[in-house]
Scaffold this motif. Structure first.
Motif, PDB file in Angstrom:
ATOM      1  N   ARG A 116      -6.891  -1.970   6.455  1.00 40.33           N
ATOM      2  CA  ARG A 116      -5.872  -2.878   6.982  1.00 40.33           C
ATOM      3  C   ARG A 116      -6.187  -3.294   8.423  1.00 40.33           C
ATOM      4  NH1 ARG A 116       0.141  -3.167   5.884  1.00 40.33           N
ATOM      5  NH2 ARG A 116       1.042  -4.264   7.645  1.00 40.33           N
ATOM      6  N   ARG A 117      -6.166  -4.581   8.645  1.00 43.62           N
ATOM      7  CA  ARG A 117      -6.267  -5.089  10.004  1.00 43.62           C
ATOM      8  C   ARG A 117      -5.645  -6.480  10.039  1.00 43.62           C
ATOM      9  NH1 ARG A 117      -9.975  -8.893  10.901  1.00 43.62           N
ATOM     10  NH2 ARG A 117     -11.742  -9.170   9.488  1.00 43.62           N
ATOM     11  N   ARG A 118      -5.406  -6.953  11.233  1.00 39.37           N
ATOM     12  CA  ARG A 118      -4.762  -8.259  11.392  1.00 39.37           C
ATOM     13  C   ARG A 118      -5.759  -9.371  11.089  1.00 39.37           C
ATOM     14  NH1 ARG A 118       0.172  -9.339  13.271  1.00 39.37           N
ATOM     15  NH2 ARG A 118       0.622 -11.245  14.446  1.00 39.37           N
ATOM     16  N   LEU A 119      -5.333 -10.315  10.264  1.00 38.83           N
ATOM     17  CA  LEU A 119      -6.196 -11.418   9.853  1.00 38.83           C
ATOM     18  C   LEU A 119      -5.794 -12.696  10.577  1.00 38.83           C
ATOM     19  CD1 LEU A 119      -6.026 -10.723   6.011  1.00 38.83           C
ATOM     20  CD2 LEU A 119      -7.956 -10.207   7.506  1.00 38.83           C
ATOM     21  N   ASP A 120      -6.789 -13.472  10.920  1.00 36.28           N
ATOM     22  CA  ASP A 120      -6.517 -14.742  11.586  1.00 36.28           C
ATOM     23  C   ASP A 120      -6.566 -15.879  10.566  1.00 36.28           C
ATOM     24  OD1 ASP A 120      -5.954 -16.498  13.624  1.00 36.28           O
ATOM     25  OD2 ASP A 120      -8.062 -16.806  14.137  1.00 36.28           O
ATOM     26  N   GLU A 147       0.809  -1.225   0.000  1.00 40.40           N
ATOM     27  CA  GLU A 147       0.000   0.000   0.000  1.00 40.40           C
ATOM     28  C   GLU A 147       0.840   1.272   0.000  1.00 40.40           C
ATOM     29  OE1 GLU A 147      -1.011  -1.659   4.212  1.00 40.40           O
ATOM     30  OE2 GLU A 147      -0.030  -2.435   2.421  1.00 40.40           O
ATOM     31  N   GLU A 148       2.105   1.198   0.415  1.00 35.17           N
ATOM     32  CA  GLU A 148       2.970   2.385   0.419  1.00 35.17           C
ATOM     33  C   GLU A 148       3.921   2.403  -0.778  1.00 35.17           C
ATOM     34  OE1 GLU A 148       4.820   2.401   4.283  1.00 35.17           O
ATOM     35  OE2 GLU A 148       3.125   3.490   5.144  1.00 35.17           O
ATOM     36  N   LEU A 166      -4.903   1.610  -3.338  1.00 36.05           N
ATOM     37  CA  LEU A 166      -3.864   1.478  -2.320  1.00 36.05           C
ATOM     38  C   LEU A 166      -4.282   2.181  -1.026  1.00 36.05           C
ATOM     39  CD1 LEU A 166      -0.524   1.845  -4.336  1.00 36.05           C
ATOM     40  CD2 LEU A 166      -1.858  -0.208  -3.813  1.00 36.05           C
ATOM     41  N   GLN A 167      -4.979   3.317  -1.164  1.00 32.75           N
ATOM     42  CA  GLN A 167      -5.485   4.014   0.020  1.00 32.75           C
ATOM     43  C   GLN A 167      -6.557   3.176   0.718  1.00 32.75           C
ATOM     44  OE1 GLN A 167      -4.314   6.980   1.358  1.00 32.75           O
ATOM     45  NE2 GLN A 167      -5.604   6.301   3.065  1.00 32.75           N
TER      46      GLN A 167
END
Length: 243
Positions: free
Chosen positions: A169-173, A127-128, A162-163
């Protein structure tokens, strides 16, 4: 290979199915920017020995009709959700995304985590990319990069995607394998090292991730080292919970 056209909200999309639903998750293949389902030809047959494989042409590409929706990841994820439902392709899914398609698969896993049991990102666009990577490249590379956005959405829509990745964005299990091309065309040693670092950082989105550097591959790992992709899919299918 089963090929057909499926109607979704405002267009008709072309899909390809191969293999049998043998109790393993359906492997969903998402191509990169401007690419369509044929981009997966080097791996689709072997992957189909592991489980059913589903791929398609995004709106406006290959044999699919154009969509009136913006060509951003958020809209493409909605269209894919509609398409899977309309085509009767039930979860769980093992998502595999190349380049820009990797961002789409990340977003799908974020939006519908209960449907996803594994994620493979193939030389996925971070994304960056614009802020951190593009400025390190020569001017002619940057110019060529800007000029490529004519096949599927424009430069602004790509950057909006990308934005959207940043915003969602978050942590996925779910288990994650990141495949990084280790022999990128036109990259200096420094650029290649930065690219691999940014690919490694993608592991942060999962509670259990692994980086594999395809040392002899340029951007299209599926063409240069198809066995790396097949091995990654097999590994996630073999994991408890994705098989």
């Amino acid at each position: 290979m089963k090929e057909k056209f499926v109607n979704i909200k405002d267009c008709t999309l072309f899909i390809r199915n191969m293999g049998e639903n043998n109790g393993n998750p359906t492997i969903i293949l998402e191509a990169g920017y401007g690419d369509h389902s044929k981009a997966w030809d080097p791996v689709i047959e072997e992957l189909s020995t592991l489980s059913r494989v589903f791929t398609y042409d995004r709106a406006g590409l290959g044999k699919s009709e154009r969509s009136s929706s913006p060509r951003t990841s958020g809209e493409m994820v909605k269209e894919l959700k509609q398409l899977l439902t309309a085509a009767g392709i039930a979860p769980p899914y093992l998502l595999v995304g190349h380049s820009f398609g990797g961002g789409n698969m990340r977003m799908y896993a974020t939006e519908y985590p209960e449907e996803v049991c594994g994620l493979i990102l193939i030389d996925s666009t971070p994304e960056e990319y614009r802020e951190r990577f593009l400025p390190t490249m020569p001017e002619d590379f940057q110019e060529a990069y800007h000029k490529q956005f004519v096949r599927e959405g424009n430069y602004d829509e790509f950057m909006e995607s990308l934005q959207q990745l940043k915003d969602t964005r978050r942590r996925l299990d779910v288990p994650l394998i990141v495949l990084s091309a280790g022999k990128k065309a036109y990259y200096s040693a420094e650029s290649q090292a930065l690219w691999n670092d940014m690919q490694r950082e993608l592991l942060e989105i999962s509670s259990h991730g692994e980086l594999v550097i395809a040392e002899n591959s340029a951007h299209y790992i599926q063409r240069d080292e198809p066995e790396v992709i097949v091995d990654a899919v097999r590994k996630l299918i073999d994991l408890q919970g994705c098989g």
